[in-house]
Design a protein around this motif. Structure first.
Motif, PDB file in Angstrom:
ATOM      1  N   HIS A  50      -8.154  -9.316  16.474  1.00  0.00           N
ATOM      2  CA  HIS A  50      -8.956 -10.348  17.138  1.00  0.00           C
ATOM      3  C   HIS A  50      -9.369 -11.501  16.233  1.00  0.00           C
ATOM      4  O   HIS A  50     -10.038 -12.423  16.698  1.00  0.00           O
ATOM      5  N   ASN A  51      -8.994 -11.453  14.952  1.00  0.00           N
ATOM      6  CA  ASN A  51      -9.417 -12.468  13.987  1.00  0.00           C
ATOM      7  C   ASN A  51     -10.927 -12.725  14.122  1.00  0.00           C
ATOM      8  O   ASN A  51     -11.380 -13.864  14.229  1.00  0.00           O
ATOM      9  N   SER A  52     -11.679 -11.626  14.074  1.00  0.00           N
ATOM     10  CA  SER A  52     -13.123 -11.740  14.273  1.00  0.00           C
ATOM     11  C   SER A  52     -13.951 -11.123  13.150  1.00  0.00           C
ATOM     12  O   SER A  52     -15.093 -11.522  12.935  1.00  0.00           O
ATOM     13  N   GLU A  82      -4.522 -12.059  18.925  1.00  0.00           N
ATOM     14  CA  GLU A  82      -5.141 -12.857  19.983  1.00  0.00           C
ATOM     15  C   GLU A  82      -6.377 -13.530  19.407  1.00  0.00           C
ATOM     16  O   GLU A  82      -6.890 -13.123  18.366  1.00  0.00           O
ATOM     17  N   ALA A  83      -6.834 -14.593  20.058  1.00  0.00           N
ATOM     18  CA  ALA A  83      -8.028 -15.312  19.594  1.00  0.00           C
ATOM     19  C   ALA A  83      -9.242 -14.858  20.396  1.00  0.00           C
ATOM     20  O   ALA A  83      -9.165 -14.707  21.615  1.00  0.00           O
ATOM     21  N   THR A  84     -10.355 -14.627  19.709  1.00  0.00           N
ATOM     22  CA  THR A  84     -11.615 -14.261  20.372  1.00  0.00           C
ATOM     23  C   THR A  84     -12.735 -15.152  19.825  1.00  0.00           C
ATOM     24  O   THR A  84     -12.891 -16.275  20.259  1.00  0.00           O
ATOM     25  N   LYS A 129      -4.956 -17.367  16.801  1.00  0.00           N
ATOM     26  CA  LYS A 129      -3.776 -16.526  16.645  1.00  0.00           C
ATOM     27  C   LYS A 129      -3.133 -16.784  15.284  1.00  0.00           C
ATOM     28  O   LYS A 129      -3.299 -17.861  14.709  1.00  0.00           O
ATOM     29  N   TYR A 130      -2.407 -15.793  14.787  1.00  0.00           N
ATOM     30  CA  TYR A 130      -1.832 -15.916  13.444  1.00  0.00           C
ATOM     31  C   TYR A 130      -0.847 -17.075  13.322  1.00  0.00           C
ATOM     32  O   TYR A 130      -0.649 -17.627  12.244  1.00  0.00           O
ATOM     33  N   CYS A 153       2.452  -5.874  15.270  1.00  0.00           N
ATOM     34  CA  CYS A 153       3.191  -7.042  14.766  1.00  0.00           C
ATOM     35  C   CYS A 153       4.200  -6.601  13.707  1.00  0.00           C
ATOM     36  O   CYS A 153       3.983  -6.807  12.516  1.00  0.00           O
ATOM     37  N   PRO A 154       5.276  -5.960  14.135  1.00  0.00           N
ATOM     38  CA  PRO A 154       6.265  -5.539  13.141  1.00  0.00           C
ATOM     39  C   PRO A 154       6.948  -6.716  12.454  1.00  0.00           C
ATOM     40  O   PRO A 154       7.479  -6.585  11.365  1.00  0.00           O
TER      41      PRO A 154
END
Length: 203
Positions: A50-52, A82-84, A129-130, A153-154
């Motif tokens: 979540h990049n949180s 995903e973005a949160t 997102k990355y 995310c392989p």
């Protein structure tokens, strides 16, 4: 560095990293060392679901460690599958560690400017997102900071190297009496490991 942060860094430098974790961190040490020897820019994208939480803590402590050890041309990023939103307790934990944390933009996905020193560029913290345009498209190392993102995310497009360095999620202590303490513990662990990584780099 800000005075309070310098005091925290002295504390961090007294903490040890287990041999098991040193093995996990070694590929990142090798990646950075190779870039330094070849006088190339070092781009590191810390990726979580979540990049949180963990990805932001890793990004900020890694950028701070690079500055502390005077490793030039290091640019740290973060992203999610995903973005949160950057979780407020992360911002509070960083502020309590001595960073100057400014809210640049409020809203559902607030943007923070996080400074480790008065005269240095802030790290811009917000959930994305990355592969967001804010992040590098190529010539970077992708650091998978949570097992869910690592499994989900392989393949990370554009990454030169994909390195799993996973951390337990402090989220499990949200809305409990232990929340603040557990976030501080996780921040300290991540800081200790990022400082170990950059302490190994020979200029």
């Amino acid at each position: 560095m800000y005075l309070e942060l310098s005091i925290k860094i002295k504390e961090i430098q007294q903490l040890s990293v287990s041999n098991e974790r040193k093995e996990v961190l070694q590929p990142l040490v090798d990646y950075i060392q190779n870039k330094v020897e070849n006088q190339k820019q070092i781009r590191i994208n810390f990726i979580c679901t979540h990049n949180s939480r963990r990805s932001h803590l890793s990004q900020i402590w890694a950028q701070t460690a690079a500055a502390f050890f005077q490793i030039d041309n290091v640019f740290c990023y973060s992203g999610g599958t995903e973005a949160t939103a950057l979780f407020p307790m992360v911002a509070k934990t960083l502020a309590n560690s001595g960073f100057n944390v400014l809210t640049a933009m409020s809203g559902e996905n607030p943007v923070y400017a996080i400074k480790y020193a008065p005269n240095e560029h802030p790290v811009i913290g917000f959930s994305k997102k990355y592969d967001d345009q804010f992040n590098p498209e190529s010539e970077f190392a992708a650091i998978m900071t949570c097992s869910q993102a690592d499994g989900g995310c392989p393949f990370i497009p554009g990454a030169e190297k994909r390195i799993p360095i996973t951390f337990d999620d402090p989220k499990e202590f949200d809305n409990t009496p232990l929340q603040e303490e557990k976030y501080q513990e996780k921040s300290l662990q991540i800081a200790t490991e990022m400082f170990f990584v950059f302490s190994q780099i020979k200029k």
